[in-house]
Design a protein around this motif. Structure first.
Motif, PDB file in Angstrom:
ATOM      1  N   SER A  41     -14.078 -33.532 -49.940  1.00  0.00           N
ATOM      2  CA  SER A  41     -14.553 -33.872 -51.286  1.00  0.00           C
ATOM      3  C   SER A  41     -14.659 -35.384 -51.460  1.00  0.00           C
ATOM      4  CB  SER A  41     -13.611 -33.282 -52.339  1.00  0.00           C
ATOM      5  OG  SER A  41     -13.580 -31.873 -52.274  1.00  0.00           O
ATOM      6  N   LYS A  48      -2.541 -35.363 -51.644  1.00  0.00           N
ATOM      7  CA  LYS A  48      -1.921 -34.263 -50.906  1.00  0.00           C
ATOM      8  C   LYS A  48      -0.399 -34.237 -51.073  1.00  0.00           C
ATOM      9  CE  LYS A  48      -3.818 -31.964 -48.081  1.00  0.00           C
ATOM     10  NZ  LYS A  48      -4.418 -30.612 -48.131  1.00  0.00           N
ATOM     11  N   TRP A  52     -10.126 -33.880 -48.578  1.00  0.00           N
ATOM     12  CA  TRP A  52     -10.671 -34.908 -47.684  1.00  0.00           C
ATOM     13  C   TRP A  52     -12.192 -34.852 -47.660  1.00  0.00           C
ATOM     14  CZ3 TRP A  52      -7.391 -38.510 -46.247  1.00  0.00           C
ATOM     15  CH2 TRP A  52      -6.031 -38.196 -46.114  1.00  0.00           C
ATOM     16  N   ILE A  61     -16.509 -25.987 -51.093  1.00  0.00           N
ATOM     17  CA  ILE A  61     -15.528 -26.820 -50.403  1.00  0.00           C
ATOM     18  C   ILE A  61     -14.256 -26.922 -51.235  1.00  0.00           C
ATOM     19  CG2 ILE A  61     -15.049 -29.190 -49.628  1.00  0.00           C
ATOM     20  CD1 ILE A  61     -18.033 -29.385 -48.944  1.00  0.00           C
ATOM     21  N   THR A  62     -13.130 -26.744 -50.576  1.00  0.00           N
ATOM     22  CA  THR A  62     -11.825 -26.876 -51.244  1.00  0.00           C
ATOM     23  C   THR A  62     -10.998 -28.032 -50.675  1.00  0.00           C
ATOM     24  OG1 THR A  62     -10.873 -25.245 -49.714  1.00  0.00           O
ATOM     25  CG2 THR A  62     -11.730 -24.413 -51.814  1.00  0.00           C
ATOM     26  N   SER A  63     -11.378 -28.542 -49.526  1.00  0.00           N
ATOM     27  CA  SER A  63     -10.628 -29.629 -48.890  1.00  0.00           C
ATOM     28  C   SER A  63     -10.803 -30.921 -49.681  1.00  0.00           C
ATOM     29  CB  SER A  63     -11.099 -29.836 -47.449  1.00  0.00           C
ATOM     30  OG  SER A  63     -10.543 -31.019 -46.902  1.00  0.00           O
TER      31      SER A  63
END
Length: 287
Positions: free
Chosen positions: A238, A151, A236, A232-234
């Motif tokens: 993933s 991140k 965390w 899903i794009t997060s």
């Protein structure tokens, strides 16, 4: 029931491999075969340090450094010598066989009479629950650190290197350095799995890494299937799904043994299972 408990614990041990494959293949699009050698390297370094009565907290950074060095070597061969990434990984993996054998001094190194991570920390009286708790805490910390790294600006540059190398290079990012760093990180995580598994099973073996890349690949593909289905794009979520994929993969093998399949066929079952989880979603997509 013992099959499933062992599968759960092994899934947690293999989470480092799954995360390493996720970084190398899904972030950098590099098929890194160094995994087979760096996993054994982690086990070999762990075994030799523990049998020489070095504490586990000393062995851990040495293992991570050894794995990172192996991954960085693959990255240097690939980026600086312009050798195909797959071939670079095969070359390093082949060389690591001799390195691991030299480190251990023999093909199998038992941890008899040594204090492992699971012996030093007695949080719960039940040994299986104690092992599960320690592994869960270690994996949680690793996912937390990797998620935080990805991140950051540096992590975003790593991810952009895999998505569009020419674009991120135009922004002044050294993509070769990013690839070397990424492969070093991936193989450090793989060596961490060797560190945990060696202490869990009580020995290091020169052949413990054979085919282990399939375990990581299968775990990542399971995770990728859920990521695509749920859009899903997060990062965390993933990473959490990659961990779940490692556990599911081991549970499938436990079910295979529980229903009476010959243990000699376990590698073939593993290959068929990976083929199915790769092939079925693609066939469904085509339809």
């Amino acid at each position: 029931m013992d099959f499933y408990l062992t599968a759960l614990l092994q899934g947690l041990c293999f989470s480092g491999i799954a995360l390493g494959i996720f970084i190398s293949m899904k972030i950098f699009n590099i098929p890194d075969i160094t995994t087979d050698g760096s996993y054994t390297l982690g086990g070999a370094v762990t075994g030799i340090l523990l049998t020489h009565h070095q504490p586990v907290y000393i062995a851990l950074p040495v293992v991570l450094g050894a794995g990172a060095l192996a991954g960085a070597l693959t990255g240097i061969i690939h980026t600086k010598l312009k050798i195909n990434a797959l071939l670079a990984g095969i070359l390093v993996m082949t060389g690591l066989y001799s390195v691991n054998l030299t480190i251990m001094g023999r093909s199998n190194l038992p941890l008899i009479g040594t204090a492992t991570l699971f012996d030093l920390l007695h949080v719960i009286t039940d040994p299986n629950q104690n092992t599960f708790l320690i592994l869960a805490v270690v994996v949680f910390i690793v996912i937390l650190l990797i998620g935080y790294l990805l991140k950051t600006d540096f992590g975003l540059a790593m991810r952009a290197t895999g998505n569009s190398e020419s674009m991120i290079r135009a922004l002044g990012v050294n993509t070769d350095r990013m690839k070397i760093t990424g492969l070093a990180l991936a193989n450090a995580l793989t060596a961490l799995s060797g560190y945990l598994m060696t202490q869990f099973q009580g020995f290091a073996d020169i052949n413990m890494g054979i085919g282990v890349v399939i375990v990581g690949l299968g775990s990542v593909i399971i995770a990728e299937t859920f990521i695509n289905w749920l859009s899903i794009t997060s990062i965390w979520i993933s990473l959490a799904l990659v961990l779940a994929g490692a556990i599911i993969f081991q549970l499938v093998l436990a079910i295979t043994l529980d229903i009476g399949v010959d243990a000699n066929l376990l590698k073939m079952v593993t290959a068929v299972f990976v083929l199915l989880i790769v092939g079925i979603p693609r066939l469904a997509f085509k339809r």
